[in-house]
Design an enzyme around this catalytic site. Structure first.
Site, PDB file in Angstrom:
ATOM      1  N   LEU A 245       0.878  -1.166   0.000  1.00 28.74           N
ATOM      2  CA  LEU A 245       0.000   0.000   0.000  1.00 28.74           C
ATOM      3  C   LEU A 245       0.917   1.218   0.000  1.00 28.74           C
ATOM      4  CD1 LEU A 245      -2.716  -0.813   2.725  1.00 28.74           C
ATOM      5  CD2 LEU A 245      -2.991  -0.934   0.246  1.00 28.74           C
ATOM      6  N   ASP A 246       0.576   2.223  -0.781  1.00 30.19           N
ATOM      7  CA  ASP A 246       1.364   3.445  -0.773  1.00 30.19           C
ATOM      8  C   ASP A 246       1.415   4.007   0.641  1.00 30.19           C
ATOM      9  OD1 ASP A 246       1.630   3.264  -3.523  1.00 30.19           O
ATOM     10  OD2 ASP A 246      -0.102   4.542  -3.909  1.00 30.19           O
ATOM     11  N   LYS A 247       2.462   4.731   0.946  1.00 31.14           N
ATOM     12  CA  LYS A 247       2.627   5.324   2.275  1.00 31.14           C
ATOM     13  C   LYS A 247       1.381   6.083   2.745  1.00 31.14           C
ATOM     14  CE  LYS A 247       5.641   8.399   4.947  1.00 31.14           C
ATOM     15  NZ  LYS A 247       6.848   9.267   4.917  1.00 31.14           N
TER      16      LYS A 247
ATOM     17  N   THR B 230      -1.737   5.734   1.806  1.00 31.63           N
ATOM     18  CA  THR B 230      -2.967   4.938   1.756  1.00 31.63           C
ATOM     19  C   THR B 230      -3.104   4.108   3.032  1.00 31.63           C
ATOM     20  OG1 THR B 230      -2.766   4.764  -0.646  1.00 31.63           O
ATOM     21  CG2 THR B 230      -4.260   3.222   0.428  1.00 31.63           C
TER      22      THR B 230
ATOM     23  N   ARG C 175      -5.219   5.738  -8.249  1.00 32.71           N
ATOM     24  CA  ARG C 175      -4.941   7.168  -8.307  1.00 32.71           C
ATOM     25  C   ARG C 175      -4.828   7.639  -9.762  1.00 32.71           C
ATOM     26  NH1 ARG C 175      -0.083   7.450  -3.904  1.00 32.71           N
ATOM     27  NH2 ARG C 175       0.035   9.627  -4.615  1.00 32.71           N
TER      28      ARG C 175
END
Length: 252
Positions: free
Chosen positions: A60-62, A64, A172
């Site tokens: 997961l992106d930082k 998110t 995104r």
């Protein structure tokens, strides 16, 4: 005796093979050259919390938040990796986007790999775009009596997204592709809206949350669905917009 408290993360599921947490926003999954100054990582925090080594199965992106699953052995990591690679894992996200999004739709838009100058410096620069498909459904809308761009009112939507593929920043980039960027997305969104949410609505984070993960247990084959409740930032915002009733109770 140290006066510092050991940080713990909310555990959504744990057995002898797997552990899942509700990752907070602003937490990296593991050490990265992108944030060389960062000292907090989900991998180390979970390892220390449960007292054994863990193996990340996805990212997961930082910024998110939401469901993050780890294996507890290399063998389980390999078995689960096959489910991820063959798109057998069902993921559900919720996001706040600019404008009134369509009621539902499928975004079938191939994506070129987004390369990072630190972590991807050995990657090929001329790779062709890869297939990327995201299903989405609009859950709720709101119109604010505030002029942020050229209109006297500003409109936003709560959308549920199910990525069928797993490309970097897929949701995104796909929401930006259909002109409904996610609020708080510094790279793909609009700064003027991001700033308004941060300064006036107490929502200064990327408004993207991995709310549900569904998979088959790698040992007994049982179907498992993990739900991650939203954090306080999202909850107060959804209360303000009267959106909470649009979410399943497990995500509230």
């Amino acid at each position: 005796m140290s006066d510092t408290l050991t940080e713990t993360l909310p555990i959504l599921f744990q057995d002898e093979h797997l552990v899942a947490i509700n990752k907070p926003t602003a937490l990296l999954v593991h050490r990265s050259e992108i944030d060389r100054h960062e000292t907090r990582f989900a991998l180390q925090l979970v390892r220390d919390q449960i007292g054994q080594r863990v193996y990340p199965l996805h990212r997961l992106d930082k910024p998110t938040s939401g469901v993050l699953l780890f294996a507890l052995s290399p063998e389980i990591a390999k078995a689960m990796g096959e489910q991820f690679t063959t798109n057998q894992i069902r993921k559900q996200y919720i996001a706040v986007v600019r404008g009134y999004a369509p009621e539902n739709g499928i975004i079938d838009h191939a994506l070129k790999e987004e390369l990072d100058k630190y972590t991807d410096k050995k990657a090929r620069l001329n790779n062709p775009p890869k297939e990327a498909v995201t299903h989405f459904q609009r859950l709720a809308t709101v119109e604010l009596d505030v002029e942020i761009e050229r209109y006297p009112q500003s409109r936003y939507s709560l959308v549920q997204c199910q990525p069928q593929t797993g490309r970097k920043h897929q949701i995104r980039r796909h929401m930006k592709h259909i002109s409904h960027p996610i609020i708080g997305d510094a790279k793909h969104g609009k700064g003027v809206h991001n700033r308004y949410f941060k300064q006036h609505l107490d929502a200064g984070r990327l408004l993207l949350h991995a709310s549900q993960l569904t998979f088959n247990h790698p040992v007994n084959g049982e179907g498992i669905t993990l739900n991650a409740p939203i954090d306080d930032t999202l909850r107060q915002l959804f209360q303000r917009f009267n959106w909470l009733h649009s979410l399943p109770k497990e995500w509230q």
